[in-house]
Design an enzyme around this catalytic site. Structure first.
Site, PDB file in Angstrom:
ATOM      1  N   ARG A 108       1.432  -1.314  -4.037  1.00  0.00           N
ATOM      2  CA  ARG A 108       0.975  -0.436  -2.944  1.00  0.00           C
ATOM      3  C   ARG A 108       2.112   0.398  -2.360  1.00  0.00           C
ATOM      4  NH1 ARG A 108      -3.514  -1.147  -0.078  1.00  0.00           N
ATOM      5  NH2 ARG A 108      -2.392  -0.600   1.818  1.00  0.00           N
TER       6      ARG A 108
ATOM      7  N   ASP B  75      -4.480   9.002   4.486  1.00  0.00           N
ATOM      8  CA  ASP B  75      -5.066   7.742   4.003  1.00  0.00           C
ATOM      9  C   ASP B  75      -5.190   7.724   2.482  1.00  0.00           C
ATOM     10  OD1 ASP B  75      -6.183   5.248   4.184  1.00  0.00           O
ATOM     11  OD2 ASP B  75      -8.206   5.977   4.588  1.00  0.00           O
TER      12      ASP B  75
ATOM     13  N   SER C  86     -10.125   5.905  13.172  1.00  0.00           N
ATOM     14  CA  SER C  86      -9.108   4.850  13.146  1.00  0.00           C
ATOM     15  C   SER C  86      -8.111   4.930  14.304  1.00  0.00           C
ATOM     16  CB  SER C  86      -8.356   4.859  11.815  1.00  0.00           C
ATOM     17  OG  SER C  86      -9.242   4.568  10.757  1.00  0.00           O
TER      18      SER C  86
ATOM     19  N   SER D  25       0.325   2.733  12.494  1.00  0.00           N
ATOM     20  CA  SER D  25      -0.480   2.472  13.690  1.00  0.00           C
ATOM     21  C   SER D  25      -0.033   1.175  14.362  1.00  0.00           C
ATOM     22  CB  SER D  25      -1.956   2.379  13.314  1.00  0.00           C
ATOM     23  OG  SER D  25      -2.209   1.133  12.696  1.00  0.00           O
ATOM     24  N   THR D  26      -0.488   0.988  15.595  1.00  0.00           N
ATOM     25  CA  THR D  26      -0.173  -0.256  16.315  1.00  0.00           C
ATOM     26  C   THR D  26      -0.758  -1.466  15.580  1.00  0.00           C
ATOM     27  OG1 THR D  26      -2.071   0.312  17.709  1.00  0.00           O
ATOM     28  CG2 THR D  26       0.095   0.682  18.660  1.00  0.00           C
ATOM     29  N   GLU D  27      -1.762  -1.200  14.711  1.00  0.00           N
ATOM     30  CA  GLU D  27      -2.388  -2.296  13.945  1.00  0.00           C
ATOM     31  C   GLU D  27      -1.663  -2.562  12.616  1.00  0.00           C
ATOM     32  OE1 GLU D  27      -4.406   0.280  15.324  1.00  0.00           O
ATOM     33  OE2 GLU D  27      -4.571  -1.086  17.022  1.00  0.00           O
ATOM     34  N   ASN D  28      -0.894  -1.593  12.137  1.00  0.00           N
ATOM     35  CA  ASN D  28      -0.264  -1.736  10.813  1.00  0.00           C
ATOM     36  C   ASN D  28       0.771  -2.858  10.735  1.00  0.00           C
ATOM     37  OD1 ASN D  28      -0.330   1.823   9.948  1.00  0.00           O
ATOM     38  ND2 ASN D  28      -1.758   0.192   9.387  1.00  0.00           N
TER      39      ASN D  28
ATOM     40  N   ARG E 190      -4.688   2.736  -2.438  1.00  0.00           N
ATOM     41  CA  ARG E 190      -5.648   2.905  -3.549  1.00  0.00           C
ATOM     42  C   ARG E 190      -5.042   3.747  -4.671  1.00  0.00           C
ATOM     43  NH1 ARG E 190     -10.172   5.044   0.101  1.00  0.00           N
ATOM     44  NH2 ARG E 190      -8.472   4.775   1.588  1.00  0.00           N
ATOM     45  N   TRP E 191      -4.292   4.767  -4.293  1.00  0.00           N
ATOM     46  CA  TRP E 191      -3.652   5.628  -5.295  1.00  0.00           C
ATOM     47  C   TRP E 191      -2.741   4.778  -6.188  1.00  0.00           C
ATOM     48  CZ3 TRP E 191       1.458   6.791  -6.432  1.00  0.00           C
ATOM     49  CH2 TRP E 191       1.683   7.923  -7.216  1.00  0.00           C
TER      50      TRP E 191
HETATM   51  C1  FPP Z   1      -2.692   4.840   4.695  1.00  0.00           C
HETATM   52  O1  FPP Z   1      -2.842   4.451   3.362  1.00  0.00           O
HETATM   53  C2  FPP Z   1      -1.346   5.220   4.957  1.00  0.00           C
HETATM   54  C3  FPP Z   1      -0.487   4.566   5.761  1.00  0.00           C
HETATM   55  C4  FPP Z   1      -0.830   3.317   6.478  1.00  0.00           C
HETATM   56  C5  FPP Z   1       0.859   5.038   5.988  1.00  0.00           C
HETATM   57  C6  FPP Z   1       1.100   6.519   5.909  1.00  0.00           C
HETATM   58  C7  FPP Z   1       2.475   6.646   5.467  1.00  0.00           C
HETATM   59  C8  FPP Z   1       2.948   7.543   4.591  1.00  0.00           C
HETATM   60  C9  FPP Z   1       2.159   8.684   4.059  1.00  0.00           C
HETATM   61  C10 FPP Z   1       4.345   7.365   4.133  1.00  0.00           C
HETATM   62  C11 FPP Z   1       5.174   8.472   4.491  1.00  0.00           C
HETATM   63  C12 FPP Z   1       5.142   8.748   5.919  1.00  0.00           C
HETATM   64  C13 FPP Z   1       6.177   9.212   6.577  1.00  0.00           C
HETATM   65  C14 FPP Z   1       6.033   9.648   7.990  1.00  0.00           C
HETATM   66  C15 FPP Z   1       7.476   9.335   5.918  1.00  0.00           C
HETATM   67  P1  FPP Z   1      -3.300   2.972   3.037  1.00  0.00           P
HETATM   68  O2  FPP Z   1      -2.090   2.185   2.728  1.00  0.00           O
HETATM   69  O3  FPP Z   1      -4.130   2.455   4.161  1.00  0.00           O
HETATM   70  O4  FPP Z   1      -4.150   3.219   1.751  1.00  0.00           O
HETATM   71  P2  FPP Z   1      -5.479   2.486   1.329  1.00  0.00           P
HETATM   72  O5  FPP Z   1      -6.501   2.797   2.378  1.00  0.00           O
HETATM   73  O6  FPP Z   1      -5.772   3.097   0.003  1.00  0.00           O
HETATM   74  O7  FPP Z   1      -5.141   1.021   1.235  1.00  0.00           O
END
Ligand code: FPP
Length: 249
Positions: free
Chosen positions: A33, A20, A194, A65-68, A24-25
């Protein structure tokens, strides 16, 4: 990485990870993003290498996730691209060479483009005999959906109500052959599950870290394992009972 700090007798066999903080990074760096997800893929590669070095047998990561699917269309498209083009094409051979077995867990439903399913199957097939570490990428994954799918499978095979027990249900989870995670790690300072591996983390040790996922490196994984080794696991028993029953520490 200083592996001498680890107790080899108390290694987690299975580590689950919620990656996660990508968004934000990126925002903090003034980037879109999507750049956070690209950097997150680098971080994942380093974490997998760390798992291989430490001898962690199973690493399961939450990629989508299924929600993404409800995220903006461009971000969804980008994430699918990172998984399909970067992880499953550019990185595939590198992972194969260091002995990583790649697998997927999640719903293979109409929302997942066929070409992505094809790349997943190719990567899984290429690496299926590898023994160093099993990397399971949870994609189109939801913990509740997994339990619903297991119940559907039980009903479909005609299991009677009396025959439904934990063992029967577990047989129909996405990875019935994989032990439950000993250690669950979430980055970015959020204290949530989550919908990740709801059934499987019943007795996992939970470690929440302040680092945003794109900054995560194998040293962070080592820190999480050290934290795990400091915990006392009881599996519902008292400390004394656990010692007598010889359960893993
Ligand atoms: C959560 O950060 C991360 C994700 C929804 C996706 C995870 C995916 C990767 C690390 C990319 C690489 C993965 C693979 C398997 C190649 P967020 O976007 O929810 O961050 P935030 O909470 O800061 O908005």
């Amino acid at each position: 990485m200083d592996l001498s700090r680890l107790d080899p007798k108390r290694m987690p066999r299975h580590v689950a990870c919620v990656m996660d903080g990508n968004g934000r990074w990126a925002t903090r760096q003034g980037l879109p993003r999507t750049e956070g997800h690209r950097a997150g893929e680098e971080a994942l590669l380093d974490a997998v290498k760390g798992a291989v070095e430490m001898g962690i047998e199973y690493l399961t990561v939450y990629a989508f996730s299924t929600e993404n699917w409800r995220r903006p269309q461009d971000e969804v498209r980008f994430l699918l691209g990172v998984i399909a083009d970067d992880l499953l094409t550019k990185r595939r051979n590198e992972l194969h060479e260091i002995g990583v077995r790649i697998r997927f867990a999640g719903r293979r439903d109409w929302r997942v483009p066929k070409w992505i399913l094809g790349r997943m199957d190719e990567a899984a097939e290429l690496t299926r005999r590898n023994k160093a570490t099993t990397l399971t990428v949870a994609f189109n994954y939801g913990g509740r959906a997994e339990i619903v799918d297991a119940v559907r499978a039980l009903v479909a095979e005609g299991t009677s109500a009396r025959q439904v027990d934990e063992r029967a249900l577990r047989r129909h989870l996405y990875q019935p052959d994989v032990p439950d995670p000993d250690l669950f790690v979430r980055t970015s300072g959020e204290f949530r599950i989550s919908n990740f591996l709801l059934w499987e983390i019943a007795y996992s040790e939970l470690v929440f870290m302040d680092v945003l996922w794109p900054d995560f490196r194998r040293g962070h994984l080592l820190e999480a394992v050290l934290e795990y080794q400091n915990r006392e696991r009881r599996f519902g028993l008292t400390g004394d009972q656990r010692d007598h029953d010889g359960l893993p520490g």
